[in-house]
Scaffold this motif. Structure first.
Motif, PDB file in Angstrom:
ATOM      1  N   LEU A 310       0.976  -1.307  -0.007  1.00 59.10           N
ATOM      2  CA  LEU A 310       0.091   0.101  -0.019  1.00 59.10           C
ATOM      3  C   LEU A 310       0.717   1.149   0.137  1.00 59.10           C
ATOM      4  N   ALA A 311       1.916   1.265   0.700  1.00 54.47           N
ATOM      5  CA  ALA A 311       2.819   2.386   0.804  1.00 54.47           C
ATOM      6  C   ALA A 311       3.481   2.612  -0.716  1.00 54.47           C
ATOM      7  N   ALA A 312       3.673   1.422  -1.409  1.00 51.45           N
ATOM      8  CA  ALA A 312       4.321   1.845  -2.903  1.00 51.45           C
ATOM      9  C   ALA A 312       3.323   2.207  -3.723  1.00 51.45           C
ATOM     10  N   GLN A 313       2.067   2.071  -3.445  1.00 48.94           N
ATOM     11  CA  GLN A 313       0.949   2.518  -4.265  1.00 48.94           C
ATOM     12  C   GLN A 313       0.714   4.072  -4.058  1.00 48.94           C
ATOM     13  N   ILE A 314       0.688   4.331  -2.563  1.00 51.06           N
ATOM     14  CA  ILE A 314       0.725   5.805  -2.377  1.00 51.06           C
ATOM     15  C   ILE A 314       1.647   6.466  -2.799  1.00 51.06           C
ATOM     16  N   ALA A 315       3.052   6.029  -2.922  1.00 50.05           N
ATOM     17  CA  ALA A 315       4.077   6.517  -3.381  1.00 50.05           C
ATOM     18  C   ALA A 315       3.994   6.942  -4.928  1.00 50.05           C
ATOM     19  N   GLY A 316       3.491   5.981  -5.601  1.00 49.62           N
ATOM     20  CA  GLY A 316       3.186   6.189  -7.244  1.00 49.62           C
ATOM     21  C   GLY A 316       2.162   7.402  -7.187  1.00 49.62           C
ATOM     22  N   LEU A 317       1.024   7.405  -6.429  1.00 50.70           N
ATOM     23  CA  LEU A 317       0.343   8.603  -6.677  1.00 50.70           C
ATOM     24  C   LEU A 317       1.021   9.911  -6.302  1.00 50.70           C
ATOM     25  N   ILE A 318       2.013   9.947  -5.430  1.00 52.34           N
ATOM     26  CA  ILE A 318       2.693  11.208  -4.913  1.00 52.34           C
ATOM     27  C   ILE A 318       3.560  11.465  -6.374  1.00 52.34           C
ATOM     28  N   LYS A 319       4.111  10.679  -6.987  1.00 52.45           N
ATOM     29  CA  LYS A 319       4.888  10.699  -8.065  1.00 52.45           C
ATOM     30  C   LYS A 319       4.147  11.396  -9.353  1.00 52.45           C
ATOM     31  N   GLU A 320       2.815  10.967  -9.377  1.00 53.24           N
ATOM     32  CA  GLU A 320       1.984  11.703 -10.175  1.00 53.24           C
ATOM     33  C   GLU A 320       1.864  13.098 -10.064  1.00 53.24           C
ATOM     34  N   GLN A 321       1.776  13.482  -8.760  1.00 49.14           N
ATOM     35  CA  GLN A 321       1.935  15.007  -8.263  1.00 49.14           C
ATOM     36  C   GLN A 321       3.202  15.647  -8.251  1.00 49.14           C
ATOM     37  N   ASN A 322       4.047  15.019  -9.198  1.00 43.00           N
ATOM     38  CA  ASN A 322       5.418  15.649  -9.209  1.00 43.00           C
ATOM     39  C   ASN A 322       6.288  15.920  -7.922  1.00 43.00           C
ATOM     40  N   ARG A 323       6.076  14.884  -6.863  1.00 40.50           N
ATOM     41  CA  ARG A 323       6.646  14.894  -5.672  1.00 40.50           C
ATOM     42  C   ARG A 323       7.627  13.695  -5.695  1.00 40.50           C
ATOM     43  N   HIS A 324       8.504  13.583  -6.463  1.00 40.42           N
ATOM     44  CA  HIS A 324       9.448  12.320  -6.759  1.00 40.42           C
ATOM     45  C   HIS A 324      10.250  12.092  -5.601  1.00 40.42           C
ATOM     46  N   GLU A 325      10.955  13.097  -5.219  1.00 36.89           N
ATOM     47  CA  GLU A 325      11.685  12.974  -4.001  1.00 36.89           C
ATOM     48  C   GLU A 325      10.930  12.347  -2.693  1.00 36.89           C
ATOM     49  N   THR A 326       9.888  12.911  -2.460  1.00 39.26           N
ATOM     50  CA  THR A 326       9.114  12.193  -1.164  1.00 39.26           C
ATOM     51  C   THR A 326       8.836  10.952  -1.793  1.00 39.26           C
ATOM     52  N   ALA A 327       8.242  10.733  -2.827  1.00 37.42           N
ATOM     53  CA  ALA A 327       7.819   9.175  -3.248  1.00 37.42           C
ATOM     54  C   ALA A 327       8.992   8.277  -3.250  1.00 37.42           C
ATOM     55  N   GLU A 328      10.087   8.686  -3.519  1.00 30.65           N
ATOM     56  CA  GLU A 328      11.180   7.882  -3.299  1.00 30.65           C
ATOM     57  C   GLU A 328      11.878   7.561  -1.960  1.00 30.65           C
ATOM     58  N   GLU A 329      11.508   8.476  -0.933  1.00 34.11           N
ATOM     59  CA  GLU A 329      12.089   8.208   0.361  1.00 34.11           C
ATOM     60  C   GLU A 329      10.996   7.391   1.114  1.00 34.11           C
ATOM     61  N   ILE A 330       9.561   7.658   0.642  1.00 35.83           N
ATOM     62  CA  ILE A 330       8.750   6.693   1.287  1.00 35.83           C
ATOM     63  C   ILE A 330       9.011   5.228   0.731  1.00 35.83           C
ATOM     64  N   GLN A 331       9.235   4.957  -0.658  1.00 36.04           N
ATOM     65  CA  GLN A 331       9.508   3.809  -1.171  1.00 36.04           C
ATOM     66  C   GLN A 331      10.739   3.191  -0.379  1.00 36.04           C
ATOM     67  N   HIS A 332      11.867   4.012  -0.090  1.00 37.78           N
ATOM     68  CA  HIS A 332      13.053   3.462   0.636  1.00 37.78           C
ATOM     69  C   HIS A 332      12.554   3.135   2.037  1.00 37.78           C
ATOM     70  N   HIS A 333      11.852   3.864   2.645  1.00 43.58           N
ATOM     71  CA  HIS A 333      11.431   3.774   4.046  1.00 43.58           C
ATOM     72  C   HIS A 333      10.850   2.491   4.068  1.00 43.58           C
ATOM     73  N   PHE A 334       9.977   2.218   3.480  1.00 44.48           N
ATOM     74  CA  PHE A 334       9.007   1.040   3.400  1.00 44.48           C
ATOM     75  C   PHE A 334       9.485  -0.301   3.118  1.00 44.48           C
ATOM     76  N   ASP A 335      10.651  -0.103   2.015  1.00 49.37           N
ATOM     77  CA  ASP A 335      11.080  -0.940   1.344  1.00 49.37           C
ATOM     78  C   ASP A 335      10.091  -2.073   0.723  1.00 49.37           C
ATOM     79  N   PRO A 336       9.353  -1.415  -0.289  1.00 44.45           N
ATOM     80  CA  PRO A 336       8.535  -2.353  -1.024  1.00 44.45           C
ATOM     81  C   PRO A 336       9.112  -3.457  -1.775  1.00 44.45           C
ATOM     82  N   PRO A 337       8.301  -4.703  -1.967  1.00 44.24           N
ATOM     83  CA  PRO A 337       8.823  -5.857  -2.707  1.00 44.24           C
ATOM     84  C   PRO A 337       9.032  -5.261  -4.264  1.00 44.24           C
TER      85      PRO A 337
END
Length: 355
Positions: A310-337
């Protein structure tokens, strides 16, 4: 013709004399009959011949000179696969046609000329004036246009003749046709891609600038999506607040923090989560913290395999809002598969409000 008549007359006279001589000998004519017979044989043919000549008249003899028939002059010439330019560079037409002409009256002593060459040159100039203004993708249409334009006899520049063309063929090389087909496919695919990109951009603007602009907009949107079920929307208020905060990379408003804590059954979350490295910037640290609290509040705690998905899905939505750095840090924090999609036999525990 007179000589032939004389010969015939002499032959008949001799033959008649022989016959009469045989008859006289067999009949034992008297001696005085023989001189009379000789006179008749000489006088009668001469009289007959003269009477015939007077009745027929003289036949003039005309001698005409035997001349060889003049050769038939050619008035057509076939040209095949003459290269004519098109509107696009390096894409040439191959022109074939039957050129016809007729000579215009010229004064005596005019220079010797090659009418076929003049006619072909005039037709090719008329054809080129058309083809160089036409695109090669419409070769069959240009062929019909040339058939009409070259079907009339028009004078060529020197004025010696008039020329036209028929049986016109206009084609492109096989390699050029294949290239044009590939270019057409690419243009079509690009047009579809442009429309898809515009649709995605419009959708992102709708979500970022309208739906998730703030918590109030998200609540109104979610209320309409749930057929105005107020109680269901109130229960999802904490979820919407945290999702809006993460999408806009901002803190949850103070007025909603207590409500979120009450719905989650936990005390107000601290400003800095323990999982976030201390060197991260404050704003991005807060977004990750709020997402972690949100997942905890809906039961996706540490160790739950659905939490990183779910964290990865939300990070993808954040990327669509041009918040790439925040999305990458969320993915890194939650370490999605590596695969963000759940297995076919595993159903998600709860629905996301954006589904």
């Amino acid at each position: 013709m007179t000589t032939a008549r004389k010969t015939t007359t002499v032959f008949l006279t001799v033959l008649s004399g022989l016959l009469l001589s045989i008859v006289g000998l067999t009949q034992r004519w008297p001696a005085w009959a023989w001189p009379l017979l000789a006179v008749l044989l000489l006088v009668v043919p001469a009289v007959v011949f003269r009477i015939a000549a007077m009745r027929r008249g003289t036949v003039p003899v005309v001698f005409e000179e035997q001349l060889t028939a003049a050769p038939v002059e050619r008035t057509e010439h076939r040209v095949s696969k003459v290269v004519l330019p098109s509107k696009w560079a390096d894409y040439d037409f191959a022109f074939s046609a039957t050129v016809r002409w007729y000579l215009v009256d010229t004064p005596a002593g005019a220079r010797v000329l090659n009418p076929a060459g003049l006619a072909v040159d005039a037709v090719l100039k008329r054809a080129r004036a058309i083809t160089e203004q036409r695109e090669p993708v419409r070769a069959s249409l240009v062929e019909q246009e040339l058939s009409g334009a070259l079907s009339r006899m028009l004078p060529e520049p020197t004025g010696h003749l008039q020329a036209m063309a028929e049986n016109i063929q206009l084609v492109l090389a096989e390699q050029d046709r294949e290239r044009l087909d590939k270019l057409a496919d690419v243009r079509k695919d690009e047009e579809v891609w442009v429309h898809q990109r515009k649709y995605e951009q419009s959708r992102r603007r709708y979500l970022g600038e309208d739906v998730l602009k703030n918590t109030g907009s998200a609540v109104v949107w979610w209320l309409t999506k749930n057929d105005e079920h107020v109680e269901h929307t109130v229960n999802d208020l904490a979820l919407l607040a945290q999702l809006t905060s993460a999408a806009n990379d901002t803190n949850i408003p103070e007025r909603l923090r207590d409500l979120i804590s009450q719905q989650a059954g936990e005390p107000t979350t601290p400003d800095f989560p323990r999982e976030e490295p201390p060197s991260a910037p404050q704003g991005r640290e807060t977004a990750t913290m709020h997402l972690s609290d949100f997942l905890n509040s809906i039961g996706f705690t540490d160790g739950d395999v659905r939490r990183p998905m779910l964290a990865a899905q939300i990070a993808g939505l954040i990327k669509e809002q041009n918040r790439h750095e925040t999305a990458e840090e969320i993915q890194h924090h939650f370490d999605p598969p590596a695969s963000l999609a759940p297995d076919d036999d595993e159903a998600p525990a709860s629905e996301s409000p954006l589904a």
